[in-house]
Design a protein around this motif. Structure first.
Motif: not given
Lengths: 162, 445
Positions: B357-362, B333-337, B413-418, B399-406
């Motif tokens: 989509d694949i990253v999130t589902k995986a 997940l840290n590689e996303i940003p 904004e993704l920092m809280a999820t990370l 919660q994390i899954y929702r955070g990544i998706r959104e």
């Protein structure tokens, strides 16, 4: 020759932002929104080394102007002003010299202490220089209507500095 | 120069402008001015002003907005500057801008704007150094500099598996506190070496410099980019940390006389070095997650277990599986940003290779697999039944899954999820340890 007009003094004390115009390397004016800090004699602004082109410009040519024109940023004051002056950059130690004006900054932006507490998160933002402006000539619009001629004053501080 | 038409739409949202030009004394002179936008012609029509606006002269027209937040500060910072020559048309003054520049913190967040300015800061400090005849550098306390450079808070990734290996050994009636402490220090030293090496090689490859959206979880420590530490100092820190870790490892191997421990230790050090170091650069090949999972999963858990027991056992390996998956998911997940800057320098991580989509589902599949591993191994009796407590952390996954998706495309904004993802690993680790603690206590009652 006179002191800073009362209305302009009030604008300087209340304004959260002013637009500082400096003379760029090619002679064109460059304008930067900054927080004006006023001690009753000089206007101080601070600039991070991250956004330091304005400092380079001022070192090359210290003639500047700053304007306060947005009622939203002056707590509803409708008056407006422009102040021409002579600027110099104060930065003996960019890590801490600027903290001389921290009390003035804190008065306008209390959250600065919170940000300063997290200095580690954005260290270069808090490596700063002070822009010290000695006012020279003031233009102001009592009712803020820019279509009318402004009132003007040449200031004692500028005369004394000569 | 053609000015983007969208700029005129933005200009129309500002109530007034500030016109600046140079007066006869050579000082800038400014006046507020009302204006209208003629987007069709690409012009600003300025209303008559109490100070006569100069015709056929170069002017700067600035519009600016800020929203005060009483008691705190401000937000909604944005401004636009236009340059051009003023023309007279009837009584009006017309500006067809030749150049424009601006900043809107909604479009370019302040942190990104700052990051893009690192080079200017470096250049300016060099000028100040020349002016003052001494080196002027940015400073931070030694404590914070060390904490940032080593990324010390991420040591939970080492503490969890090492303690887990020690806990499994303790359940098997093997516990030596000073060996446990040495294992923890040795593991932490290798982890610090890895973190610093990662910064060194990402600086050399240009990956960190290309990253203008670093967060506290991604983009490296930034201490080199911000001029707080030199690359040479980072290299020395890296070598020092590896030297301490390897020395402790060798001592443990010799003291315990364990060949398996030597094998595990060598694999661990090699994985950590070649994570970013050439020629393997495992993270550049999409193997970062697997490398991380192995290093901070079985290698650490089994290694810590071997130090205590000198014996092979399936249990520490099985216990390491959920921890391995969850630590790999922290990296993942840290590689996303970082994915855009990573792609620029050929660092082909999974989020670079895969769609959002694949990253999130995986993520969801892998995280659920970690919990399934806990459930299956606990129910089947390979690890103690009380470790099922770790399932309490399951809601965090969703919660994390929702955070990544959104917030996939919004790094800040993704920092809280990370952050929650780091918590997930730590929480599962702690609950597994609690489960082992209960099991050990029960066996001694």
């Amino acid at each position: 020759m006179r002191e800073m007009p009362k209305l302009v003094d009030e604008l300087l004390q209340r304004a959260l932002v002013c637009e500082l115009a400096v003379i760029g390397a090619d002679g064109r004016l460059v304008v930067h929104p900054l927080i004006p800090l006023w001690d009753g004699e000089r206007v101080y602004m601070t600039s991070s080394i991250l956004f330091s082109r304005k400092l380079e410009h001022i070192k090359r040519d210290g003639r500047v102007s700053l304007s306060i024109t947005d009622p939203v940023a002056t707590g509803g004051l409708t008056a407006r002003c422009s102040i021409q002056g002579d600027a110099r950059v104060v930065e003996d130690d960019p890590h801490e010299t600027w903290e001389q004006v921290l009390p003035l900054w804190r008065a306008k932006e209390p959250a600065i202490d919170q940000f300063l507490g997290k200095r580690f998160a954005l260290p270069l933002f808090f490596e700063r220089s002070i822009i010290e402006v000695t006012p020279r000539r003031v233009y102001w619009w009592d009712d803020g209507d820019p279509s009318k001629p402004p009132r003007t004053a040449t200031l004692a501080a500028a005369e004394a500095a000569r | 120069m053609k000015i983007d038409r969208r700029l005129f739409d933005k200009l129309a949202t500002y109530p007034h402008a500030i016109v600046s030009w140079t007066d006869d004394d050579g000082y800038p002179l400014q006046t507020p001015a009302l204006f209208e936008v003629d987007a069709g012609r690409g012009e600003l029509v300025l209303a008559a002003s109490g100070i006569a606006l100069p015709v056929e002269s170069e002017v700067n027209v600035t519009v600016s907005h800020i929203r005060p937040q009483p008691g705190t500060g401000y937000d909604q910072r944005r401004y636009i500057e236009l340059w051009g020559r003023l023309q007279a048309r009837g009584g009006a003054r017309i500006l067809a801008p030749a150049r424009a520049w601006g900043w809107d913190e909604k479009e370019t967040p302040f942190f990104e704007y700052s990051e893009r300015s690192n080079e200017q800061a470096r250049k300016y400090l060099a000028q100040v150094s020349a002016e003052q005849g001494r080196q002027v550098k940015p400073r931070l306390s030694r404590f914070w500099t060390f904490l940032l450079a080593t990324r010390l808070p991420f040591l939970t990734a080492t503490i969890v598996p090492v303690l887990l290996g020690i806990a499994v050994a303790a359940k098997h009636d093997h516990f030596n506190w000073w060996l446990a402490l040495l294992t923890l220090i040795g593991g932490a030293a290798i982890h610090i070496g890895l973190n610093v090496a990662n910064d060194v090689f990402d600086t050399l490859s240009g990956a960190d410099a290309a990253n203008v959206n670093p967060t506290q979880f991604s983009g490296g420590s930034r201490v080199v980019q911000r001029g707080l530490v030199t690359l040479r100092q980072m290299g020395a820190l890296c070598l020092g940390a590896y030297a301490v870790g390897i020395a402790i490892g060798l001592f443990l191997v010799v003291y315990r006389g364990s060949l398996p421990l030597l094998i595990v230790g060598v694999i661990g050090v090699l994985l950590s070095v070649f994570y970013t170091a050439p020629p393997l650069k495992l993270v550049h090949r999409g193997l970062g997650e697997v490398t991380t999972a192995l290093g901070f999963g079985p290698i650490m858990v089994v290694g810590a277990y071997l130090v205590q027991t000198k014996q092979w056992s399936a249990e520490p390996f099985v216990a390491s599986i959920p921890v391995a998956i969850l630590i790999a998911l922290i990296l993942y997940l840290n590689e996303i940003p970082d994915r855009r800057s990573d792609a620029l320098v050929g660092k082909r991580t999974l989020p670079v290779r895969w769609s959002a989509d694949i990253v999130t589902k995986a993520f969801l599949v892998a995280a659920l697999a970690a919990f399934a591993a806990i459930a299956v191994s606990a129910v089947s009796g390979v690890i103690p039944l009380p470790t099922l407590l770790a399932l309490l952390a399951l809601p965090l996954v969703f919660q994390i899954y929702r955070g990544i998706r959104e917030q996939y495309g919004a790094p800040y904004e993704l920092m809280a999820t990370l952050g929650k993802n780091v918590q997930l690993h730590a929480m599962v680790g702690v609950l597994l340890l609690v489960g082992y603690g209960i099991s050990i206590a029960a066996a001694h009652l």
